[in-house]
Motif scaffolding. Structure first.
Motif, PDB file in Angstrom:
ATOM      1  N   GLU A   1       0.819  -1.217   0.000  1.00 58.74           N
ATOM      2  CA  GLU A   1       0.000   0.000   0.000  1.00 58.74           C
ATOM      3  C   GLU A   1       0.850   1.263   0.000  1.00 58.74           C
ATOM      4  O   GLU A   1       0.723   2.097   0.883  1.00 58.74           O
ATOM      5  CB  GLU A   1      -0.946  -0.015   1.203  1.00 58.74           C
TER       6      GLU A   1
ATOM      7  N   HIS B   1      -6.138   0.491   1.347  1.00 55.92           N
ATOM      8  CA  HIS B   1      -5.210   1.017   2.360  1.00 55.92           C
ATOM      9  C   HIS B   1      -4.995   2.521   2.236  1.00 55.92           C
ATOM     10  O   HIS B   1      -4.454   3.138   3.139  1.00 55.92           O
ATOM     11  CB  HIS B   1      -3.860   0.313   2.258  1.00 55.92           C
TER      12      HIS B   1
ATOM     13  N   HIS C   1      -7.494  -4.415  -2.803  1.00 54.97           N
ATOM     14  CA  HIS C   1      -7.012  -4.485  -1.427  1.00 54.97           C
ATOM     15  C   HIS C   1      -5.989  -3.391  -1.138  1.00 54.97           C
ATOM     16  O   HIS C   1      -6.094  -2.674  -0.141  1.00 54.97           O
ATOM     17  CB  HIS C   1      -6.400  -5.857  -1.140  1.00 54.97           C
ATOM     18  N   GLU C   2      -4.995  -3.255  -1.998  1.00 54.37           N
ATOM     19  CA  GLU C   2      -3.967  -2.234  -1.747  1.00 54.37           C
ATOM     20  C   GLU C   2      -4.589  -0.838  -1.781  1.00 54.37           C
ATOM     21  O   GLU C   2      -4.229   0.033  -0.994  1.00 54.37           O
ATOM     22  CB  GLU C   2      -2.820  -2.334  -2.762  1.00 54.37           C
TER      23      GLU C   2
ATOM     24  N   TYR D   1      -6.327  -9.883   9.150  1.00 57.46           N
ATOM     25  CA  TYR D   1      -7.041  -9.687   7.885  1.00 57.46           C
ATOM     26  C   TYR D   1      -8.441 -10.303   7.986  1.00 57.46           C
ATOM     27  O   TYR D   1      -9.442  -9.612   7.934  1.00 57.46           O
ATOM     28  CB  TYR D   1      -6.320 -10.386   6.726  1.00 57.46           C
TER      29      TYR D   1
ATOM     30  N   GLU E   1      -5.524  -3.897   8.107  1.00 58.37           N
ATOM     31  CA  GLU E   1      -5.746  -5.119   7.325  1.00 58.37           C
ATOM     32  C   GLU E   1      -7.160  -5.682   7.444  1.00 58.37           C
ATOM     33  O   GLU E   1      -7.673  -6.237   6.483  1.00 58.37           O
ATOM     34  CB  GLU E   1      -4.709  -6.185   7.702  1.00 58.37           C
TER      35      GLU E   1
HETATM   36 ZN   LIG Z   1      -3.091  -5.257   3.236  1.00 54.23          ZN
END
Ligand SMILES: [Zn+2]
Length: 585
Positions: A319, A347, A343-344, A426, A366
């Motif tokens: 990220e 962040h 996902h990134e 996560y 996460e």
């Molecule tokens: Zn992550």
């Protein structure tokens, strides 16, 4: 190396051949040496991130970092020059910063005045600089550090991080950094602690001819140096220390402009390797769609005044603020989205805008980041995508360590499944949020998330700053928005390793429900039950409840929408079996 014009092939053919042979041998030996050079183990301090700040570090405001990186892919070397600017808050006679001792310091100047070598020492990764004179509150201090060497090579980026010296299919240099686990001190002098975000970071990345160096923030310009190399100048506002990244390759750029529901326009840039135009354009289109979704769901993109940037990397992802690492190779997926990019990108909100006050709160990065993929899928494809993603995450929850220990932790301690929750930050974090949303409802949930991310419920571009957050803070905010005390919820889900268990027994027309929790902690989690197709909610105020059934053959489904994270025998058995099948290493 240039050849001597006197020794032209016509006059001295034998000598020329010898010179060529010698050059080839030296080049070959250099490559062999670089390939086989054993890299030293990282110093204990350098290997971890999140060390408490020293008294002197707490006495300054780290306001600017001007970083020049001369990246030399052929000999795996970086020469650096860093000018760090501080505002002094309390008197100091010395100051410390972190830097890998394998990157020797050539010189340090304080406020432009060169210091004697005896004025500083790098003690296992912590550099102490004795200042020429005491600095008092209100003074400014500038330290210029010239250093260089072979930065630590990542063993398995992004998990065991460092620098990645790779090559494109065409044999061109492809360089990346990923240092979340070890910290910024692997390649620049910094305060290696997540609570320190430098006000403005300027990067000047010098690369060989033909290569590009995208980085964090806004592009100030590209200078052509007299020897053909280029210098890429970037400026970023309040990046996380571990988000500062170097990326070098013969990149091409796919770009467009994003028009926000919040009224701003912003560049969207994807830096990709040559030969991948089609995939790059597809990902770019997905990036634009994804920003729109996140803005509608969470709030304004935090770096609306800079850019959304993604860069193709030889490692999976990271990220890096406004220049997210993408290494998912454009894999097709039945879900219809690129989970890694999503996902990134999450962040940027959960990690970069909202940063954990301590790594003990890392699930704020996460867990929230991972929950956004199912939520994105619900928006893209409807409920099936959400449920399928949640079920996949549910199967990987380990429940070995609590997600939050309640004490200071380094990133490594949290991330390593032998010492901390590891992957549970996560997947269990995501499931805790799913359960919370089911408990307090969509509006309260998303308002709580927004307040945690921005520090206010009504974020607009320009009315918020990056902030630090903690689990305790989110617990309080979620309680306010949900109009109830949620200590019991967070105590059981985050501060205990084991999940609550719902024991159900049925006798005749009586269905009894009872929560069992670690240490017998209170857990008044209401449970929905469908009886012959009719939904009812069992309040479970004392952790127990009874449903009277119409008859002994009534069809009963407990928690019909799978809203509640709880212990599940089938999943536990499945996980045990999977663990037995794994080859022992
Ligand atoms: Zn992550």
């Amino acid at each position: 190396m240039s050849t001597n014009p006197e020794a032209s092939p016509a006059h001295r053919p034998d000598r020329t051949l010898w010179v060529i042979a010698a050059v080839l041998i030296v080049a070959f030996l250099a490559i062999v040496w670089i390939a086989n050079r054993k890299q030293p183990e990282l110093a204990a301090r350098t290997a971890k991130t999140g060390w408490p700040l020293t008294k002197e570090q707490q006495s300054v405001d780290f306001q600017t970092a001007d970083l020049t990186f001369d990246v030399q892919p052929n000999n795996h070397r970086i020469d650096g020059r860093a000018t760090l600017g501080f505002l002094v808050k309390a008197p100091i006679a010395k100051l410390q910063f972190d830097l890998d001792p394998e990157l020797p310091i050539e010189s340090i100047a304080a406020d432009g005045q060169a210091l004697q070598k005896s004025a500083w020492k790098n003690d296992g990764g912590l550099v102490t600089v004795n200042l020429p004179a005491t600095k008092n509150a209100g003074d400014r201090l500038s330290l210029t550090i010239v250093y260089g060497g072979h930065p630590h090579v990542a063993k398995r980026a992004p998990w065991d991080g460092g620098i990645v010296w790779s090559q494109t299919k065409q044999g061109k240099p492809w360089v990346a950094t990923a240092v979340e686990g070890e910290g910024c001190d692997l390649f620049w002098p910094c305060f290696d602690n997540s609570m320190v975000e430098v006000g403005t970071v300027t990067q000047h990345v010098i690369v060989p001819a033909g290569l590009a160096a995208p980085a964090n923030g806004r592009l100030l310009g590209v200078d052509k140096l007299s020897d053909g190399r280029t210098r890429w100048n970037w400026e970023a506002r309040r990046p996380n220390n571990y988000a500062i990244a170097i990326d070098v390759a013969p990149y091409k750029i796919a770009k467009t402009t994003y028009e926000s529901r919040f009224g701003y326009r912003m560049p969207v840039d994807f830096w990709y390797l040559p030969g991948e135009e089609k995939q790059a354009q597809n990902l770019l289109a997905e990036m634009v769609q994804t920003i729109g979704f996140f803005e509608a769901t969470v709030g304004p993109y935090p770096w609306w005044d800079e850019k959304m940037g993604v860069v193709e990397t030889p490692h999976l992802g990271m990220e890096h603020q406004t220049i997210n690492a993408y290494g998912n190779t454009y894999k097709s997926a039945p879900e219809g989205f690129d989970w890694l990019m999503n996902h990134e990108f999450s962040h940027e909100w959960f990690g970069n805008q909202l940063t954990n006050a301590d790594w003990d709160d890392m699930w704020l990065h996460e867990g929230f980041g991972s929950y956004m993929q199912p939520v994105s899928l619900a928006w893209l494809n409807g409920r099936m995508g959400y449920d399928a993603a949640m079920f996949k995450q549910r199967q990987t929850i380990a429940n070995k360590y609590p997600i939050v220990s309640g004490k200071h932790q380094t990133e490594e301690e949290v991330y390593n499944p032998k010492t901390g929750p590891g992957g549970d930050i996560y997947v269990k974090g995501s499931w805790v949020l799913h359960t919370l949303r089911g408990l307090i409802g969509d509006q309260a949930f998303w308002t709580a998330v927004r307040r945690e991310v921005y520090g206010r419920p009504d974020p607009r571009p320009g009315n918020f700053q990056p902030r630090f957050g903690s689990t305790n803070e989110f617990e309080a905010i979620a309680g306010q928005e949900g109009h109830r005390n949620l200590k019991w919820f967070f105590d059981v889900y985050l501060r205990q390793a084991h999940l609550p268990r719902l024991v159900t027994t049925r006798q005749g027309t009586s269905l009894n429900l009872q929560w069992q929790t670690p240490k017998g902690l209170p857990f008044p989690m209401p449970v929905e039950v469908d009886v012959d197709g009719q939904r009812q909610v069992v309040p479970m105020t004392s952790g127990r409840g009874t449903v009277t059934l119409p008859n002994s053959n009534s069809v009963v489904t407990v928690d019909p929408e799978s809203k509640i994270l709880r212990q599940n025998d089938a999943i536990d058995r499945y996980r045990d079996d999977q663990a037995k099948k794994k080859p022992k290493s």
